[in-house]
Design an enzyme around this catalytic site. Structure first.
Site, PDB file in Angstrom:
ATOM      1  N   SER A  44       9.578 -18.212   1.882  1.00 35.21           N
ATOM      2  CA  SER A  44       8.981 -17.037   2.666  1.00 35.21           C
ATOM      3  C   SER A  44       7.734 -17.107   3.204  1.00 35.21           C
ATOM      4  O   SER A  44       7.515 -16.478   4.309  1.00 35.21           O
ATOM      5  CB  SER A  44       9.116 -15.724   1.731  1.00 35.21           C
ATOM      6  OG  SER A  44       8.661 -15.617   0.485  1.00 35.21           O
ATOM      7  N   GLU A  45       6.804 -17.771   2.428  1.00 31.97           N
ATOM      8  CA  GLU A  45       5.303 -17.961   2.919  1.00 31.97           C
ATOM      9  C   GLU A  45       4.772 -19.294   2.418  1.00 31.97           C
ATOM     10  O   GLU A  45       5.207 -19.848   1.253  1.00 31.97           O
ATOM     11  CB  GLU A  45       4.405 -16.977   2.539  1.00 31.97           C
ATOM     12  CG  GLU A  45       4.264 -15.915   3.400  1.00 31.97           C
ATOM     13  CD  GLU A  45       5.174 -14.640   2.803  1.00 31.97           C
ATOM     14  OE1 GLU A  45       5.549 -13.551   3.342  1.00 31.97           O
ATOM     15  OE2 GLU A  45       5.734 -14.768   1.578  1.00 31.97           O
ATOM     16  N   THR A  46       4.139 -19.961   3.221  1.00 29.12           N
ATOM     17  CA  THR A  46       3.212 -21.195   2.933  1.00 29.12           C
ATOM     18  C   THR A  46       1.957 -21.160   3.161  1.00 29.12           C
ATOM     19  O   THR A  46       1.811 -20.500   4.268  1.00 29.12           O
ATOM     20  CB  THR A  46       3.927 -22.366   3.591  1.00 29.12           C
ATOM     21  OG1 THR A  46       5.174 -22.746   3.206  1.00 29.12           O
ATOM     22  CG2 THR A  46       3.057 -23.870   3.171  1.00 29.12           C
ATOM     23  N   HIS A  74       2.169 -12.076  -2.291  1.00 33.97           N
ATOM     24  CA  HIS A  74       2.523 -13.183  -3.301  1.00 33.97           C
ATOM     25  C   HIS A  74       1.980 -14.392  -2.864  1.00 33.97           C
ATOM     26  O   HIS A  74       1.493 -15.139  -3.756  1.00 33.97           O
ATOM     27  CB  HIS A  74       4.033 -13.142  -3.497  1.00 33.97           C
ATOM     28  CG  HIS A  74       4.658 -14.377  -2.839  1.00 33.97           C
ATOM     29  ND1 HIS A  74       5.273 -14.213  -1.305  1.00 33.97           N
ATOM     30  CD2 HIS A  74       5.128 -15.638  -3.178  1.00 33.97           C
ATOM     31  CE1 HIS A  74       5.837 -15.393  -1.251  1.00 33.97           C
ATOM     32  NE2 HIS A  74       5.538 -16.237  -2.173  1.00 33.97           N
TER      33      HIS A  74
END
Length: 278
Positions: A44-46, A74
């Protein structure tokens, strides 16, 4: 070759919570390559850690598989855990596109057991496309006014009458994808805590296991509608339906309609380290 670390965030149990990949030295990675790496890893995110430009310890850029975010919860908390493990102090100041995010660590010996971030204070207004959103979610009658909060990403909050109703939500993701620049946050009272789900095909995430940037605004939303008090810590659980339980804690201070601070805390655990051979 670019080295990265994967942490599961808002949990202390491996393979629970929400994973984030953290590239701790991204000074040689271009913006275009950052986006392509985030798409390749498909989390979902990096995040990509860079030298600070202002009065901070580090600068962090955050990418979903499809776009860059000015702030997210997060991934920044997971990044703070990864960086904090290599430092001795208990304060980390993180520069993001949404401003400076300070983190405070709680340790058991050298191990970080919890981190607390002070989030940007969001702005809010009634959501202008409520009927389209309700149809896409399959929700007929929200339990509270439907309000959009922005603290970087834009979260639109849809209250449901019970956890059973929350678990039954099966959104039309194609319809949701026509609503730009928003994440739909469905939530319900679970007696001892609140349960939350997040859907955002516009941000490249069908459903998210832990949305830390939405935890603080949820607490504000509950306060504004008489479900919570200023200074009261609320526990928020997410990811249950995905089999990835995440636990967040939010505390908001203020008076009336004036919010003075928003704090969100939780745990994280490192589960993997790797290299991209580029």
């Amino acid at each position: 070759m670019y080295r990265y670390t994967v942490a599961d965030v808002f949990t202390s149990t491996p393979l629970q919570g929400n994973p984030v990949a953290v590239f701790t030295d991204a000074s040689e990675i271009s913006e275009q390559r950052m986006q392509r790496i985030a798409r390749e890893l498909n989390l979902s995110e990096t995040t990509f850690v860079l030298p600070p430009r202002g009065d901070a310890d580090v600068r962090v850029r955050i990418f979903t598989p499809v776009n860059e975010l000015p702030f997210a919860g997060h991934p920044t908390l997971g990044t703070a855990f990864v960086l904090g493990a290599e430092m001795k102090g208990n304060i980390l100041r993180m520069e993001t596109a949404a401003g400076l995010i300070p983190f405070a660590f709680e340790r058991n010996g050298d191990r970080i057991v919890r981190a607390t971030m002070r989030q940007p204070i969001p702005t809010w207004k009634q959501y202008e496309k409520q009927m389209i959103l309700m149809s896409a979610l399959g929700v007929e009658s929200p339990s509270l006014p439907v309000v959009a909060y922005r603290n970087g990403p834009r979260h639109v909050y849809v209250g449901l009458g019970s956890v059973t109703e929350l678990e039954a939500v099966q959104p039309d993701l194609r319809a949701l994808a026509t609503l730009p620049d928003m994440a739909a946050i469905c939530f319900a009272d679970a007696d001892t805590h609140w349960r939350m789900r997040m859907f955002s095909p516009a941000y490249g995430v069908a459903e998210d296991a832990a949305t830390g940037s939405a935890a603080g605004p949820l607490a504000i939303h509950l306060i504004r509608h008489g479900r919570l008090c200023y200074g009261e810590r609320v526990e928020i659980r997410q990811g249950v339906e995905m089999g990835r339980l995440s636990t967040m804690y939010a505390t908001v201070h203020g008076d009336g309609d004036t919010v003075s601070s928003v704090e969100v805390s939780g745990a994280a655990v490192v589960i993997a380290r790797g290299e991209l051979l580029l």
